[in-house]
Structure formats: structure tokens, C-alpha cells
Design a protein around this motif. Structure first.
Motif, PDB file in Angstrom:
ATOM      1  N   CYS A 113      26.557  60.798  50.087  1.00 26.28           N
ATOM      2  CA  CYS A 113      27.633  62.503  48.961  1.00 26.28           C
ATOM      3  C   CYS A 113      28.235  61.437  48.345  1.00 26.28           C
ATOM      4  O   CYS A 113      29.326  60.992  46.535  1.00 26.28           O
ATOM      5  CB  CYS A 113      28.057  63.113  49.921  1.00 26.28           C
ATOM      6  SG  CYS A 113      26.845  64.361  50.229  1.00 26.28           S
ATOM      7  N   MET A 114      29.067  60.873  48.830  1.00 24.81           N
ATOM      8  CA  MET A 114      30.827  59.674  47.563  1.00 24.81           C
ATOM      9  C   MET A 114      29.860  58.284  46.953  1.00 24.81           C
ATOM     10  O   MET A 114      30.206  58.440  45.446  1.00 24.81           O
ATOM     11  CB  MET A 114      30.464  58.509  49.551  1.00 24.81           C
ATOM     12  CG  MET A 114      32.200  57.947  48.927  1.00 24.81           C
ATOM     13  SD  MET A 114      33.580  59.360  47.766  1.00 24.81           S
ATOM     14  CE  MET A 114      34.380  59.611  49.438  1.00 24.81           C
ATOM     15  N   ALA A 115      28.395  57.858  47.283  1.00 23.00           N
ATOM     16  CA  ALA A 115      28.056  56.870  45.502  1.00 23.00           C
ATOM     17  C   ALA A 115      27.532  57.862  45.056  1.00 23.00           C
ATOM     18  O   ALA A 115      28.123  57.760  43.542  1.00 23.00           O
ATOM     19  CB  ALA A 115      26.931  56.460  46.645  1.00 23.00           C
ATOM     20  N   VAL A 142      39.542  60.175  42.663  1.00 25.93           N
ATOM     21  CA  VAL A 142      37.851  59.759  43.022  1.00 25.93           C
ATOM     22  C   VAL A 142      37.766  58.830  43.765  1.00 25.93           C
ATOM     23  O   VAL A 142      37.378  58.283  45.266  1.00 25.93           O
ATOM     24  CB  VAL A 142      36.526  60.062  42.686  1.00 25.93           C
ATOM     25  CG1 VAL A 142      35.221  59.542  43.082  1.00 25.93           C
ATOM     26  CG2 VAL A 142      35.988  61.201  41.840  1.00 25.93           C
ATOM     27  N   TRP A 143      39.047  57.646  42.965  1.00 24.49           N
ATOM     28  CA  TRP A 143      38.602  55.856  44.000  1.00 24.49           C
ATOM     29  C   TRP A 143      39.493  55.880  45.019  1.00 24.49           C
ATOM     30  O   TRP A 143      39.091  55.156  46.111  1.00 24.49           O
ATOM     31  CB  TRP A 143      39.137  55.434  43.199  1.00 24.49           C
ATOM     32  CG  TRP A 143      38.402  55.000  41.383  1.00 24.49           C
ATOM     33  CD1 TRP A 143      36.778  55.592  41.999  1.00 24.49           C
ATOM     34  CD2 TRP A 143      38.666  54.777  40.438  1.00 24.49           C
ATOM     35  NE1 TRP A 143      36.352  55.420  40.475  1.00 24.49           N
ATOM     36  CE2 TRP A 143      36.845  54.397  39.481  1.00 24.49           C
ATOM     37  CE3 TRP A 143      39.573  54.194  39.888  1.00 24.49           C
ATOM     38  CZ2 TRP A 143      37.715  53.647  38.360  1.00 24.49           C
ATOM     39  CZ3 TRP A 143      39.276  53.522  38.454  1.00 24.49           C
ATOM     40  CH2 TRP A 143      38.055  53.460  37.929  1.00 24.49           C
ATOM     41  N   ILE A 144      40.851  56.852  45.513  1.00 27.17           N
ATOM     42  CA  ILE A 144      41.423  57.246  46.330  1.00 27.17           C
ATOM     43  C   ILE A 144      40.560  57.678  47.422  1.00 27.17           C
ATOM     44  O   ILE A 144      41.153  56.891  48.242  1.00 27.17           O
ATOM     45  CB  ILE A 144      42.881  57.835  46.487  1.00 27.17           C
ATOM     46  CG1 ILE A 144      43.398  56.967  44.516  1.00 27.17           C
ATOM     47  CG2 ILE A 144      43.280  58.216  47.001  1.00 27.17           C
ATOM     48  CD1 ILE A 144      44.783  57.583  44.205  1.00 27.17           C
ATOM     49  N   SER A 145      39.831  58.453  46.917  1.00 24.83           N
ATOM     50  CA  SER A 145      38.993  59.375  48.279  1.00 24.83           C
ATOM     51  C   SER A 145      38.279  58.639  49.016  1.00 24.83           C
ATOM     52  O   SER A 145      37.827  58.117  50.210  1.00 24.83           O
ATOM     53  CB  SER A 145      38.433  60.576  47.690  1.00 24.83           C
ATOM     54  OG  SER A 145      39.413  61.715  47.423  1.00 24.83           O
ATOM     55  N   ALA A 146      37.189  57.520  47.705  1.00 28.36           N
ATOM     56  CA  ALA A 146      36.173  56.661  48.708  1.00 28.36           C
ATOM     57  C   ALA A 146      37.309  56.084  49.019  1.00 28.36           C
ATOM     58  O   ALA A 146      36.052  55.282  50.586  1.00 28.36           O
ATOM     59  CB  ALA A 146      35.767  56.241  47.592  1.00 28.36           C
ATOM     60  N   ALA A 156      39.998  50.045  46.707  1.00 22.69           N
ATOM     61  CA  ALA A 156      42.099  49.969  46.535  1.00 22.69           C
ATOM     62  C   ALA A 156      41.753  48.648  45.811  1.00 22.69           C
ATOM     63  O   ALA A 156      42.760  48.585  44.437  1.00 22.69           O
ATOM     64  CB  ALA A 156      42.299  48.942  47.855  1.00 22.69           C
ATOM     65  N   GLU A 157      40.806  47.402  45.046  1.00 24.23           N
ATOM     66  CA  GLU A 157      41.030  46.782  43.515  1.00 24.23           C
ATOM     67  C   GLU A 157      40.760  47.359  42.418  1.00 24.23           C
ATOM     68  O   GLU A 157      41.582  47.375  41.550  1.00 24.23           O
ATOM     69  CB  GLU A 157      39.888  45.570  44.380  1.00 24.23           C
ATOM     70  CG  GLU A 157      40.401  44.613  45.253  1.00 24.23           C
ATOM     71  CD  GLU A 157      38.936  43.777  45.512  1.00 24.23           C
ATOM     72  OE1 GLU A 157      39.474  42.669  46.200  1.00 24.23           O
ATOM     73  OE2 GLU A 157      37.707  43.978  44.752  1.00 24.23           O
ATOM     74  N   GLN A 158      39.738  48.703  42.532  1.00 22.82           N
ATOM     75  CA  GLN A 158      39.733  49.249  41.403  1.00 22.82           C
ATOM     76  C   GLN A 158      40.911  50.599  40.743  1.00 22.82           C
ATOM     77  O   GLN A 158      41.217  50.391  39.489  1.00 22.82           O
ATOM     78  CB  GLN A 158      38.737  50.196  41.727  1.00 22.82           C
ATOM     79  CG  GLN A 158      37.183  49.452  41.393  1.00 22.82           C
ATOM     80  CD  GLN A 158      36.070  50.990  41.058  1.00 22.82           C
ATOM     81  OE1 GLN A 158      36.049  51.183  42.726  1.00 22.82           O
ATOM     82  NE2 GLN A 158      34.941  50.636  40.315  1.00 22.82           N
ATOM     83  N   VAL A 159      41.891  50.625  42.567  1.00 20.39           N
ATOM     84  CA  VAL A 159      42.559  51.724  41.694  1.00 20.39           C
ATOM     85  C   VAL A 159      43.824  50.656  41.317  1.00 20.39           C
ATOM     86  O   VAL A 159      44.137  50.694  40.179  1.00 20.39           O
ATOM     87  CB  VAL A 159      42.842  51.761  43.305  1.00 20.39           C
ATOM     88  CG1 VAL A 159      44.465  52.392  43.458  1.00 20.39           C
ATOM     89  CG2 VAL A 159      42.186  53.211  43.779  1.00 20.39           C
ATOM     90  N   ILE A 160      44.004  49.498  42.178  1.00 19.12           N
ATOM     91  CA  ILE A 160      44.919  48.817  41.543  1.00 19.12           C
ATOM     92  C   ILE A 160      44.749  48.381  39.814  1.00 19.12           C
ATOM     93  O   ILE A 160      45.426  48.120  38.855  1.00 19.12           O
ATOM     94  CB  ILE A 160      44.844  47.175  41.851  1.00 19.12           C
ATOM     95  CG1 ILE A 160      45.663  47.056  43.762  1.00 19.12           C
ATOM     96  CG2 ILE A 160      45.779  45.947  41.202  1.00 19.12           C
ATOM     97  CD1 ILE A 160      45.695  46.812  44.308  1.00 19.12           C
ATOM     98  N   GLN A 161      43.322  47.831  39.649  1.00 18.90           N
ATOM     99  CA  GLN A 161      42.879  47.659  38.352  1.00 18.90           C
ATOM    100  C   GLN A 161      43.225  48.625  37.665  1.00 18.90           C
ATOM    101  O   GLN A 161      44.232  48.660  36.216  1.00 18.90           O
ATOM    102  CB  GLN A 161      41.712  46.301  37.817  1.00 18.90           C
ATOM    103  CG  GLN A 161      41.341  45.633  39.108  1.00 18.90           C
ATOM    104  CD  GLN A 161      39.591  45.444  38.470  1.00 18.90           C
ATOM    105  OE1 GLN A 161      39.243  46.422  38.633  1.00 18.90           O
ATOM    106  NE2 GLN A 161      39.403  44.059  38.981  1.00 18.90           N
TER     107      GLN A 161
END
Length: 168
Positions: A40-42, A54-58, A75-80
Motif C-alpha cells: 500500500c505504501m508503494a 505522502v513522502w513524510i508519511s512514508a 528523508a532525502e526526498q523531503v530534503i531535496q
């Protein structure tokens, strides 16, 4: 397991389409079933309307499932994403005063929180030097230790007298 639905007022702060919210709720409801929750997360991450929320939830999902590699990636995606949206410079000497000046703004707080999370994950994954580097940078702008940089550094850096005692 069919997607979980929630009444409209429930989670109204979460601005994602209902089908995407259903995937996230289903991942949480499937907690004992790693495969179903991960599936489901994928699907949520692959959703065309997946967003920063969604990235934060993931990140949270994978962090608490102890899937550190995936949590690190989130975390890296959120930062970017914050770097891109806020047009943050990549060089620390230029970035540091911007973060210090803007640290109370929501996107910058998210950037700092994600950075602290990344430092913690690096430590959990065994990259102690990377974790120390992130914690040192955060500590230099976080006077109130709100993001936990001092704690991470104190855990990762043994006191000087302990090192001397170990050498005896």
C-alpha cells in the motif's frame, strides 16, 4: 485488504485525494502484515498525486517499521524537495545563515526536521561520520536544541576521559 476510508472530517489536515488517503490509511491498518503495508505504501508513493505529505508519511511508516534504508530515502526526498521549492543553496557557508534566519518558517522547519531524521538514520545504518556531520551542522543553527543535534552528537562522540580510560 480493501482501502480504509475515513469520514471527511477525519484527517482533514491531510490534503491528498481520497484514494491516496485510503492507501495510507490501509498501510497503517495493515501494520502487522509487512507485505500488505509495504504494498500500500508503494502504491501511495507511485500515485500520480503523491506529494510532500505522502513522502513524510512514508518516512514515518518506514522509520517505525525499522526499514531504515527506505526511511533514509524518504528523508532525502523531503530534503531535496524543500531545497528545490525554497531555492536553497547547496554550499553550507551560504545555507547556514539562511537556515538560521528562517528556522521558524514551516518549510525550513521541515527541512531541519528531515535533516535531523537523516542524521539519526545514518547513525542507525552505521554511517557515524555522516551522522556527526549532519548533527554538527544542525547544532550550529539550533540554539534551543529543538532538533536533537546535541543529543545525537553526545551519543556519537564519547567523552574525552572515556577514550583515555579505554587506552589504559
Amino acid at each position: 485488504m480493501p482501502p480504509v476510508t475515513a469520514p471527511i472530517p477525519a484527517l482533514s489536515w491531510y490534503q491528498v485525494p481520497p484514494d491516496l488517503k485510503g492507501l495510507l490509511l490501509t498501510a497503517a491498518a495493515a501494520w502487522p502484515d509487512d507485505a500488505e503495508g509495504d504494498r500500500c505504501m508503494a502504491l501511495a508513493l507511485a500515485h500520480p498525486q503523491a506529494s510532500l505529505a505522502v513522502w513524510i508519511s512514508a518516512y514515518r511508516y518506514f522509520f517505525y517499521r525499522h526499514n531504515d534504508a527506505m526511511a533514509k530515502q524518504m528523508a532525502e526526498q523531503v530534503i531535496q524537495r524543500v531545497e528545490q521549492d525554497e531555492q536553497l543553496p547547496s554550499h553550507w557557508a551560504v545555507l547556514q545563515p539562511i537556515l538560521r534566519r528562517r528556522r521558524l518558517e514551516a518549510p525550513i522547519r521541515l527541512y531541519l526536521t528531515a535533516s535531523a531524521a537523516l542524521g539519526l538514520l545514518l547513525a542507525r545504518l552505521g554511517d557515524l561520520e555522516g551522522a556527526k556531520a549532519i548533527a554538527s551542522r544542525l547544532q550550529s543553527i539550533d540554539d534551543d536544541n529543538e532538533f536533537g543535534a546535541s543529543l545525537i552528537l553526545s551519543i556519537l562522540t564519547p567523552p574525552a576521559d572515556t577514550e583515555e580510560a579505554d587506552d589504559d
